[in-house]
Design an enzyme around this catalytic site. Structure first.
Site, PDB file in Angstrom:
ATOM      1  CG  HIS A   1       6.482 -11.397  -1.454  1.00  0.00           C
ATOM      2  ND1 HIS A   1       7.317 -10.395  -2.158  1.00  0.00           N
ATOM      3  CD2 HIS A   1       6.341 -12.368  -2.449  1.00  0.00           C
ATOM      4  CE1 HIS A   1       7.372 -10.381  -3.447  1.00  0.00           C
ATOM      5  NE2 HIS A   1       7.047 -11.756  -3.685  1.00  0.00           N
TER       6      HIS A   1
ATOM      7  CD  GLU B   1       3.228   5.696   6.167  1.00  0.00           C
ATOM      8  OE1 GLU B   1       3.304   4.407   5.454  1.00  0.00           O
ATOM      9  OE2 GLU B   1       4.297   6.544   5.899  1.00  0.00           O
TER      10      GLU B   1
ATOM     11  CB  CYS C   1      -2.910   4.486  -0.190  1.00  0.00           C
ATOM     12  SG  CYS C   1      -1.534   5.249   0.992  1.00  0.00           S
TER      13      CYS C   1
ATOM     14  CG  ASP D   1       4.741   1.974   7.676  1.00  0.00           C
ATOM     15  OD1 ASP D   1       5.375   1.073   8.157  1.00  0.00           O
ATOM     16  OD2 ASP D   1       4.997   2.211   6.557  1.00  0.00           O
TER      17      ASP D   1
HETATM   18  C1  PEP Z   1       1.469   1.850   4.450  1.00  0.00           C
HETATM   19  O1  PEP Z   1       2.357   1.956   5.070  1.00  0.00           O
HETATM   20  O2  PEP Z   1       0.077   1.479   4.473  1.00  0.00           O
HETATM   21  C2  PEP Z   1       1.734   2.286   2.856  1.00  0.00           C
HETATM   22  C3  PEP Z   1       0.913   2.397   2.119  1.00  0.00           C
HETATM   23  O3  PEP Z   1       3.126   2.370   2.623  1.00  0.00           O
HETATM   24  P1  PEP Z   1       4.260   1.085   2.396  1.00  0.00           P
HETATM   25  O4  PEP Z   1       3.417  -0.183   2.351  1.00  0.00           O
HETATM   26  O5  PEP Z   1       4.850   1.305   1.128  1.00  0.00           O
HETATM   27  O6  PEP Z   1       5.027   1.447   3.560  1.00  0.00           O
HETATM   28 MG    MG Z   2       4.109   2.948   4.620  1.00  0.00          MG
END
Ligand code: PEP
Ligand code: MG
Length: 550
Positions: A184, A411, A482, A435
């Site tokens: 966070h 992921e 992303c 992930d």
């Molecule tokens: C990720 O896992 O990198 C992602 C963009 O999704 P989240 O952080 O929402 O799991």
């Molecule tokens: Mg994710």
């Protein structure tokens, strides 16, 4: 001689100034007998009210996500069950401070037992408990200090209420002893544009008032520096800031290789105040916000309205909508998913559709209807996909609702390894490095102590990314990143060197990433990528690339 501490740089930028450590939580004195229970109840109630009004005041002074977090915490503090619980304990003989401690502990345990995202909220309750106890004991409020001058905030870790209350005009940088790249603290620091270093062992031993420098890119913290070094670092930071502010235009390497720079959002509100003129689109629209904290699924009309609001803000360029990513770190009570011993390996993301296909269908229908109402170029993708047939099933479903561009997130290592097969059945891939690191390195993304393994510079993660990018090149389809890794300006040229064509991040991250790309030719990016891939671990990879770029 200055002391050098090494942590993980999670939000770029340089800062120099005086260290101030976060106020300690109050320690509870020995229990005392209660002579007048009514008076004691009044003390406890007034302490909760003080906490609530303090949070509301701070929410009023904050904006955006910070204001929402503070408002949500004020609502928890105002919860009548907390008051009733504290009163019951006082009438059974506890003093106000102990009654509050036990009340919050009880609620904390209940939340922690729910696991995942709600268990993370347990830290919020600790923070509220400390504030309420301090108020009941007449002690100063713990939390972010106000020394009356700009300072480097050093803490064990930051609770959401602390990070939400940070005033970027008085806090120069954040350094925490715990926490990882996806914590966070890291996410908020990036959204506030503050340099930050997490997982920095020894930070809490720094004395208040010592002069220090913080490098949010390299993760280096130097304490006990002299005035000349402070002045030099500040001058470099000022040059760096103006260089970033001047940067405009699309993402390009120095020799003109184009990279789409996009933004990650959680709702239309995240685009308020963001200059979208240079942005290629929204690379990740997380849709969980609509589903959190409720006991029933939002209906079709409610979803159409929420998606259309976001799409209308971005009628130029692409907007990539991710379908519901429920489970593990994002539990959604309305789904009634059974408890699992390993939620991160259980029913989450697209897997929820195995038992609840109607939730996915309603969402896809809503996205399609909202897309039809606006001129936005809407793409849709699914989270947590493991096999090519799963990806094909999702794409077929999406296309069935008229959504012509369907992709999946990468992921899971199994998906990364088979990226080529995936691209036979979907239109694009978007790599979720948060992930993908957790599953590749077998390190829980919610555990601060494993930050070094979760570091997106891990060569194993980079190798999987390279494989996906290669598959993208072979098929002529888009492969972007992303996850949080995309917002690291030193890593951006490496990702481009590996063959990534889109980088999507929080809007604040864009200028530094744009500048990071502009400083290198495509050939440089490829050379840097080779250096990072050759390294033994994340720290070596970062050091090897830094050595070549400075
Ligand atoms: C990720 O896992 O990198 C992602 C963009 O999704 P989240 O952080 O929402 O799991
Ligand atoms: Mg994710």
């Amino acid at each position: 001689m200055p002391d050098t501490l090494q942590g993980i740089g999670v939000s770029p930028g340089l800062a120099a100034g005086l260290v101030v450590r976060m106020g300690p939580p109050p320690s509870l004195p020995a229990p005392r007998p209660v002579a007048d229970p009514d008076k004691e109840v009044a003390v406890a109630v007034s302490a909760l009210e003080t906490v609530e009004s303090g949070l509301r005041e701070r929410a009023g002074a904050a904006t955006g996500e910070a204001a929402d977090i503070l408002e949500a915490l004020a609502m928890i503090a105002a919860d009548p069950t907390l008051r009733q619980d504290a009163e019951t304990r006082i009438r059974a003989g506890a003093d106000a401070a102990h009654a509050l401690r036990e009340t919050f502990d009880g609620h904390r345990e209940a939340l922690a037992a729910l696991g995942g995202y709600l268990a993370e909220r347990a830290a919020d309750l600790d923070d509220l408990a400390n504030r309420a106890i301090a108020a009941a004991l007449g002690l100063p409020m713990p939390g972010v200090p106000s020394p009356g001058h700009p300072f480097i905030l050093v803490a064990d870790d930051l609770a959401p209420a602390d990070t939400a209350a940070l005033d970027p005009s008085s806090v120069l940088a954040l350094v925490t002893e715990r926490g990882g790249p996806t914590s966070h603290t890291a996410i908020l620091a990036r959204s506030l544009g503050l340099p930050a270093v997490v997982g920095c062992g020894g930070a809490l031993d720094l004395p208040d008032g010592v002069a220090a420098t913080v490098d949010g890119t390299t993760g280096e913290v130097r304490a006990g520096v002299d005035e000349q070094e402070v002045a030099e670092v500040r001058a470099r930071a000022a040059v760096e800031r103006s260089r970033l502010e001047e940067g405009r235009g699309p993402g390009l390497t120095s020799d003109g290789h184009a990279v789409d720079l996009m933004v990650n959002i959680g709702s239309a509100a995240d685009l308020a105040g963001v200059d979208l003129s240079d942005v290629a689109g929204v690379g990740l629209f997380r849709t969980e916000f609509l589903f959190l904290d409720r006991h029933d699924a939002p209906g079709l009309d409610e979803q159409v309205a929420a998606y259309a609001e976001a799409f209308r803000l971005f009628e130029r360029g692409t907007i990539v909508v991710r379908t519901l990513d429920a489970g593990a770190d994002k539990p959604l009570p309305f789904l009634g998913l059974p408890e699992e011993p390993n939620p991160a390996l259980g029913v989450r993301g697209l897997r929820v559709a195995r038992d609840r296909p109607e939730v996915l269908d309603t969402q896809l229908q809503a996205i399609a209807l909202a897309a039809a109402e606006t001129a936005a170029d809407v793409w849709v993708m699914a989270p947590m996909v493991s096999t090519a047939p799963e990806a094909a099933g999702f794409a077929a479903r999406a296309r069935g609702f008229g959504l012509s561009t369907a992709g999946v997130m990468i992921e899971v290592p199994a998906a990364a390894l088979r990226a080529g097969r995936f691209l036979d059945v979907v239109d694009f891939l978007s790599i979720g490095t948060n992930d993908l690191s957790q599953y590749t390195l077998a390190a829980d993304r919610q555990t601060g102590g494993l930050a070094d393994l979760l570091d997106p510079w891990q060569p194993a993660l980079l190798q999987l990314i390279a494989g996906c990018a290669e598959a993208g090149k072979d098929s002529g389809r888009s492969v972007g990143v992303c996850g949080e890794a995309a917002a690291d300006p030193l890593l951006a040229p490496v990702l481009v060197g590996l063959g990534i064509t889109k980088l999507s991040m929080s809007p604040r991250g864009l200028p530094a990433v744009r500048a990071g790309l502009a400083a290198h030719s495509l050939a440089d990016c490829r050379r840097l990528a080779g250096r990072a891939l050759d390294a033994g671990d994340a720290a070596e990879a970062r050091a090897a690339v830094l050595a070549e770029t400075t």
